[in-house]
Design an enzyme around this catalytic site. Structure first.
Site, mmCIF file in Angstrom:
data_model
loop_
_atom_site.group_PDB
_atom_site.id
_atom_site.type_symbol
_atom_site.label_atom_id
_atom_site.label_comp_id
_atom_site.label_asym_id
_atom_site.label_seq_id
_atom_site.Cartn_x
_atom_site.Cartn_y
_atom_site.Cartn_z
ATOM 1 N N ALA A 161 -1.645 -24.216 -13.100
ATOM 2 C CA ALA A 161 -2.023 -25.612 -13.302
ATOM 3 C C ALA A 161 -0.918 -26.529 -13.814
ATOM 4 O O ALA A 161 -0.922 -27.725 -13.498
ATOM 5 C CB ALA A 161 -3.203 -25.685 -14.276
ATOM 6 N N PRO A 170 2.275 -28.876 -14.514
ATOM 7 C CA PRO A 170 2.117 -29.638 -15.753
ATOM 8 C C PRO A 170 0.768 -30.328 -15.919
ATOM 9 O O PRO A 170 0.531 -30.968 -16.935
ATOM 10 C CB PRO A 170 3.228 -30.681 -15.669
ATOM 11 C CG PRO A 170 3.377 -30.916 -14.203
ATOM 12 C CD PRO A 170 3.148 -29.584 -13.545
ATOM 13 N N LYS A 227 -3.045 -32.336 -11.399
ATOM 14 C CA LYS A 227 -4.259 -32.058 -10.622
ATOM 15 C C LYS A 227 -5.424 -31.728 -11.542
ATOM 16 O O LYS A 227 -6.582 -32.070 -11.255
ATOM 17 C CB LYS A 227 -3.986 -30.935 -9.629
ATOM 18 C CG LYS A 227 -2.891 -31.293 -8.633
ATOM 19 C CD LYS A 227 -2.477 -30.108 -7.795
ATOM 20 C CE LYS A 227 -1.291 -30.463 -6.903
ATOM 21 N NZ LYS A 227 -0.056 -30.737 -7.692
ATOM 22 N N GLU A 234 3.360 -20.291 -21.912
ATOM 23 C CA GLU A 234 2.971 -20.999 -23.125
ATOM 24 C C GLU A 234 3.653 -22.362 -23.209
ATOM 25 O O GLU A 234 3.036 -23.355 -23.615
ATOM 26 C CB GLU A 234 3.328 -20.167 -24.358
ATOM 27 C CG GLU A 234 3.063 -20.858 -25.680
ATOM 28 C CD GLU A 234 1.603 -21.236 -25.884
ATOM 29 O OE1 GLU A 234 1.319 -22.423 -26.166
ATOM 30 O OE2 GLU A 234 0.752 -20.337 -25.743
ATOM 31 N N ARG A 263 2.628 -28.537 -22.334
ATOM 32 C CA ARG A 263 2.600 -29.801 -21.592
ATOM 33 C C ARG A 263 1.182 -30.142 -21.160
ATOM 34 O O ARG A 263 0.778 -31.315 -21.158
ATOM 35 C CB ARG A 263 3.513 -29.720 -20.372
ATOM 36 C CG ARG A 263 4.995 -29.680 -20.704
ATOM 37 C CD ARG A 263 5.827 -29.899 -19.465
ATOM 38 N NE ARG A 263 5.628 -31.224 -18.889
ATOM 39 C CZ ARG A 263 6.111 -31.602 -17.718
ATOM 40 N NH1 ARG A 263 6.812 -30.752 -16.987
ATOM 41 N NH2 ARG A 263 5.880 -32.813 -17.255
ATOM 42 N N ASP A 286 -2.355 -24.673 -6.448
ATOM 43 C CA ASP A 286 -1.065 -25.290 -6.122
ATOM 44 C C ASP A 286 -0.031 -24.223 -6.437
ATOM 45 O O ASP A 286 0.468 -24.122 -7.550
ATOM 46 C CB ASP A 286 -0.854 -26.554 -6.945
ATOM 47 C CG ASP A 286 0.421 -27.294 -6.559
ATOM 48 O OD1 ASP A 286 1.085 -26.861 -5.603
ATOM 49 O OD2 ASP A 286 0.758 -28.279 -7.223
ATOM 50 N N CYS A 319 4.251 -27.459 -2.488
ATOM 51 C CA CYS A 319 5.190 -28.563 -2.279
ATOM 52 C C CYS A 319 6.420 -28.019 -1.566
ATOM 53 O O CYS A 319 7.546 -28.097 -2.059
ATOM 54 C CB CYS A 319 5.552 -29.239 -3.597
ATOM 55 S SG CYS A 319 6.252 -28.149 -4.853
#
Length: 429
Positions: A246, A248, A251, A269, A274, A308, A361
């Site tokens: 997940a 930063p 989404k 961690e 973030r 992602d 990406c």
């Protein structure tokens, strides 16, 4: 008009000219990327640790990033002005790249560009560096408006996507792209900027994001418009959604803003920190699980799962030109194998009748189209669910089979977007 001629600059053994520490840091950054294969952003803290103040760190980053955008053209100039080709890893080549990119692209006066890099080759071929630079300045050397891509990358992308994509990629890397913002509330109008989609604004490159209205109130977060597409395919919901890999967290924030009860999973961690920062600033609730997605199990299958996946990241080359020099075919192959394992685990987390969205990406078919083929061949209970009218912003292309593939050239007239592959599949009930 003739260019100003470089001065003799730094005297060996004397004090370094003002600005040399930033050029030393730029050299360390380029060495980290080109010789050690590190990411530019990851190398930044160590490479700039000796600098004092943000401006010098910003200058070092700008020099290194612009050098990477223009590297093939810089090397062509250097090779055309030397009798014997300098080795790729020679410090003299690195120093000349830094001096030339400043003088020819960043607007640094030639005398300052050369005087601040000569100390980088103390004990080495300073006369060669000074001479080659002077020869090119006297010849009024220039860089092309549209940069050349690295030859191996251009060849690979041409085979996959054709000449038009390669030409568009070269245009896209010429300058840093605009910055996209995703809005927590689609109706918020605190920033007067173009909108290419619901809950979206586009601001110019270099904008001080933290100074924009609404930043402290959590009204938006930075997220390329292409990166916002996977979560858009899950729509609004009031059930459980799992965002695997997940950080930063863009989404995750989208899903939470759309009403999903989200669990964000990430193995790191530091990246989870973030996620927490974004959650606190945006005041959007979601759970965080720090775990390797290959080992983690949800309490129960979920109706919505977003993956992602880790990838070569070649699709973000406009913002991170270093990926063009790090993402070699071996990295692509390794990432594709990891994605296959993650997707297999993610499939188990999808409830019957539920939806899985897979995204990368990447501009490599092995991390997109070919990966989807592998998944569907191994999971007969999943089928493609193509985007429906109104689900995507205007200008986002859908392939014949019903996937999303953004390439260099997509939305080019509006400033472009990152390269992504996205597929939505549903599990039979």
């Amino acid at each position: 008009m003739a260019r100003p001629q470089p001065t003799r600059g730094h005297v060996k053994g004397g004090p370094d000219p003002l600005g040399t520490p930033a050029r030393r840091a730029a050299l360390r950054l380029l060495d980290a990327v080109l010789r050690r294969g590190e990411a530019l952003e990851a190398a930044l803290p160590m490479a700039t640790r000796a600098l004092h103040g943000g401006p010098d760190r910003g200058l070092a980053h700008a020099i290194a990033a612009e050098t990477l955008r223009r590297l093939p053209d810089l090397d062509a100039l250097i090779d055309g002005a030397t009798r014997q080709r300098l080795p790729d890893d020679a410090k003299a080549r690195f120093a000349l790249r830094i001096a030339l990119v400043q003088a020819l692209s960043l607007g640094t006066p030639p005398h300052a560009a050369i005087s601040t890099v000569l100390p980088l080759v103390d004990g080495g071929p300073r006369k060669l560096v000074h001479g080659v630079f002077g020869t090119l300045m006297r010849a009024e050397a220039s860089l092309p408006e549209v940069p050349a891509l690295p030859a191996d990358v251009a060849q690979r992308w041409r085979a996959a996507w054709g000449d038009g994509m390669v030409d568009a990629a070269a245009r896209a890397i010429a300058a840093p792209p605009p910055i996209d913002l995703s809005l927590r509330d689609a109706g918020w109008d605190g920033i007067d900027a173009p909108s290419l989609a619901p809950a979206h604004r586009r601001v110019p490159a270099g904008t001080d994001i933290a100074a924009l209205p609404g930043y402290d109130d959590g009204a938006f977060w930075v997220q390329d418009i292409a990166a916002s597409l996977p979560a858009r395919l899950l729509g609004r919901g009031d059930g459980i959604a799992l965002d695997l890999c997940a950080a930063p967290g863009g989404k995750t924030l989208q899903l939470a803003a759309a009403g999903w009860r989200v669990t964000a999973v990430d193995a790191s961690e530091s990246r989870a920190a973030r996620l927490r920062e974004n959650r606190d600033r945006m005041a959007l609730p979601f759970a965080i699980a720090i775990a390797d997605v290959l080992d983690w199990r949800p309490d129960a299958p979920a109706p919505a799962v977003l993956v992602d996946a880790p990838c070569s990241a070649t699709g973000i080359f406009r913002r991170h030109p270093d990926v063009l020099y790090r993402a070699h075919p071996g990295i692509v192959a390794d990432m594709a194998e990891l994605q296959a394992r993650i997707l297999a685990r993610a499939a188990d987390a999808v409830a019957p009748g539920g939806t899985l969205v897979y995204a990368t990406c990447s501009l490599e078919p092995a991390e997109g189209e070919e990966q989807l083929d592998r998944f569907l061949a191994r999971h007969g209970d999943f089928a493609l669910a193509p985007p429906q009218d109104g689900e995507l912003p205007p200008g986002i292309p859908v392939t014949d089979r019903g996937c999303i593939r953004t390439l260099p050239g997509t939305l080019e007239d509006a400033g472009g977007c990152d390269g992504f592959f996205i597929a939505r599949v549903r599990r039979s009930g």
